[in-house]
Design a protein around this motif. Structure first.
Motif, mmCIF file in Angstrom:
data_model
loop_
_atom_site.group_PDB
_atom_site.id
_atom_site.type_symbol
_atom_site.label_atom_id
_atom_site.label_comp_id
_atom_site.label_asym_id
_atom_site.label_seq_id
_atom_site.Cartn_x
_atom_site.Cartn_y
_atom_site.Cartn_z
ATOM 1 N N GLU A 1 0.266 -80.791 10.936
ATOM 2 C CA GLU A 1 0.259 -79.533 10.209
ATOM 3 C C GLU A 1 -0.286 -79.716 8.796
ATOM 4 O OE1 GLU A 1 4.139 -77.876 9.608
ATOM 5 O OE2 GLU A 1 4.901 -79.630 8.529
ATOM 6 N N PHE A 2 -0.851 -78.650 8.300
ATOM 7 C CA PHE A 2 -1.404 -78.620 6.951
ATOM 8 C C PHE A 2 -0.292 -78.697 5.920
ATOM 9 C CE2 PHE A 2 -3.964 -77.401 3.430
ATOM 10 C CZ PHE A 2 -3.243 -76.449 2.709
ATOM 11 N N VAL A 3 -0.541 -79.441 4.831
ATOM 12 C CA VAL A 3 0.429 -79.537 3.744
ATOM 13 C C VAL A 3 -0.158 -78.963 2.461
ATOM 14 C CG1 VAL A 3 1.761 -81.109 2.277
ATOM 15 C CG2 VAL A 3 1.555 -81.562 4.736
ATOM 16 N N ALA A 4 -1.328 -79.475 2.056
ATOM 17 C CA ALA A 4 -1.916 -79.052 0.786
ATOM 18 C C ALA A 4 -3.387 -79.402 0.769
ATOM 19 C CB ALA A 4 -1.209 -79.716 -0.389
ATOM 20 N N THR A 5 -4.137 -78.678 -0.064
ATOM 21 C CA THR A 5 -5.546 -78.974 -0.234
ATOM 22 C C THR A 5 -5.944 -78.775 -1.690
ATOM 23 O OG1 THR A 5 -7.779 -78.526 0.610
ATOM 24 C CG2 THR A 5 -6.327 -76.638 0.326
ATOM 25 N N ILE A 6 -6.993 -79.475 -2.086
ATOM 26 C CA ILE A 6 -7.492 -79.377 -3.453
ATOM 27 C C ILE A 6 -9.011 -79.373 -3.412
ATOM 28 C CG2 ILE A 6 -7.417 -81.902 -3.800
ATOM 29 C CD1 ILE A 6 -6.527 -81.298 -6.718
ATOM 30 N N SER A 7 -9.612 -78.582 -4.279
ATOM 31 C CA SER A 7 -11.064 -78.483 -4.317
ATOM 32 C C SER A 7 -11.672 -79.749 -4.906
ATOM 33 C CB SER A 7 -11.476 -77.264 -5.140
ATOM 34 O OG SER A 7 -11.017 -77.401 -6.481
ATOM 35 N N SER A 8 -12.968 -79.865 -4.798
ATOM 36 C CA SER A 8 -13.659 -81.071 -5.252
ATOM 37 C C SER A 8 -13.465 -81.322 -6.746
ATOM 38 C CB SER A 8 -15.145 -80.988 -4.916
ATOM 39 O OG SER A 8 -15.725 -79.841 -5.508
ATOM 40 N N ARG B 1 -12.071 -73.469 0.934
ATOM 41 C CA ARG B 1 -10.695 -73.853 1.202
ATOM 42 C C ARG B 1 -10.544 -74.115 2.699
ATOM 43 N NH1 ARG B 1 -6.301 -69.581 -0.470
ATOM 44 N NH2 ARG B 1 -6.804 -70.391 -2.531
ATOM 45 N N ARG B 2 -9.923 -75.233 3.042
ATOM 46 C CA ARG B 2 -9.770 -75.619 4.446
ATOM 47 C C ARG B 2 -8.311 -75.874 4.756
ATOM 48 N NH1 ARG B 2 -13.755 -77.874 1.930
ATOM 49 N NH2 ARG B 2 -15.901 -77.728 2.671
ATOM 50 N N ALA C 1 -9.854 -77.894 -9.498
ATOM 51 C CA ALA C 1 -9.471 -76.640 -10.135
ATOM 52 C C ALA C 1 -8.667 -75.720 -9.233
ATOM 53 C CB ALA C 1 -10.729 -75.904 -10.619
ATOM 54 N N SER C 2 -8.815 -75.891 -7.933
ATOM 55 C CA SER C 2 -8.146 -74.994 -6.995
ATOM 56 C C SER C 2 -7.277 -75.785 -6.033
ATOM 57 C CB SER C 2 -9.195 -74.205 -6.214
ATOM 58 O OG SER C 2 -8.598 -73.389 -5.236
ATOM 59 N N THR C 3 -6.056 -75.319 -5.827
ATOM 60 C CA THR C 3 -5.143 -75.950 -4.881
ATOM 61 C C THR C 3 -4.495 -74.873 -4.010
ATOM 62 O OG1 THR C 3 -3.289 -75.843 -6.442
ATOM 63 C CG2 THR C 3 -4.607 -77.866 -6.429
ATOM 64 N N TYR C 4 -3.982 -75.316 -2.879
ATOM 65 C CA TYR C 4 -3.304 -74.393 -1.964
ATOM 66 C C TYR C 4 -2.286 -75.184 -1.168
ATOM 67 C CZ TYR C 4 -2.664 -70.557 1.314
ATOM 68 O OH TYR C 4 -2.129 -69.539 2.053
ATOM 69 N N TYR C 5 -1.124 -74.548 -0.889
ATOM 70 C CA TYR C 5 -0.029 -75.257 -0.237
ATOM 71 C C TYR C 5 0.508 -74.489 0.954
ATOM 72 C CZ TYR C 5 0.031 -77.779 -4.674
ATOM 73 O OH TYR C 5 -0.312 -78.537 -5.766
ATOM 74 N N ALA C 6 1.039 -75.228 1.895
ATOM 75 C CA ALA C 6 1.822 -74.616 2.955
ATOM 76 C C ALA C 6 3.099 -74.047 2.352
ATOM 77 C CB ALA C 6 2.161 -75.656 4.025
ATOM 78 N N ASP C 7 3.585 -72.958 2.922
ATOM 79 C CA ASP C 7 4.787 -72.324 2.393
ATOM 80 C C ASP C 7 5.975 -73.283 2.384
ATOM 81 O OD1 ASP C 7 4.144 -69.018 3.812
ATOM 82 O OD2 ASP C 7 3.464 -69.964 1.958
#
Length: 124
Positions: A46-53, A104-105, A56-62
């Protein structure tokens, strides 16, 4: 071609913190989006977190939002996952992954390179 090596896993108690690192080979690390995934026993990855190259941009699983922080140091070719307030349900093998190009992936199929994983075990 990118090679990824995770480190920093271990056995901790609930409420503790860990920082995972993922060291990447190659001179183009700063052009890759990076992600962390995990696979718990008997479950799908499962996805946990991602960050842009650029970082500057991040995204997280709830499930990890407000507890985990993804960051990167492009000068060191390394991405990190700071994990705080760990819970037993965070127990899993954690993998880092690299994706070519922007965007974002959130799905594992969108990543091009994978590390071997590092085990995180959280006891209650």
């Amino acid at each position: 071609q990118v090679q990824l090596v995770e480190s920093g896993g271990g056995l901790v108690q609930a409420g503790d913190s860990l920082r995972l690192s993922c060291a990447a080979s190659g001179r183009t690390f700063s052009s890759y989006g990076m992600g962390w995934f995990r696979r718990a026993p008997g479950k799908e990855r499962e996805f946990v977190a991602t960050i842009s190259s650029s970082g500057a941009s991040t995204y997280y699983a709830d499930s990890v939002k407000s507890r985990f922080t993804i960051s990167r140091d492009n000068a060191k070719n390394t991405v990190y996952l700071q994990m705080n307030s760990l819970k037993p349900e965070d127990t899993a093998v954690y993998y880092c992954a690299a994706a070519i190009g922007p965007g974002r992936r959130l799905r594992s199929a969108e990543y091009d390179y994978w590390g071997q994983g590092t085990q995180v075990t959280v006891s209650s």
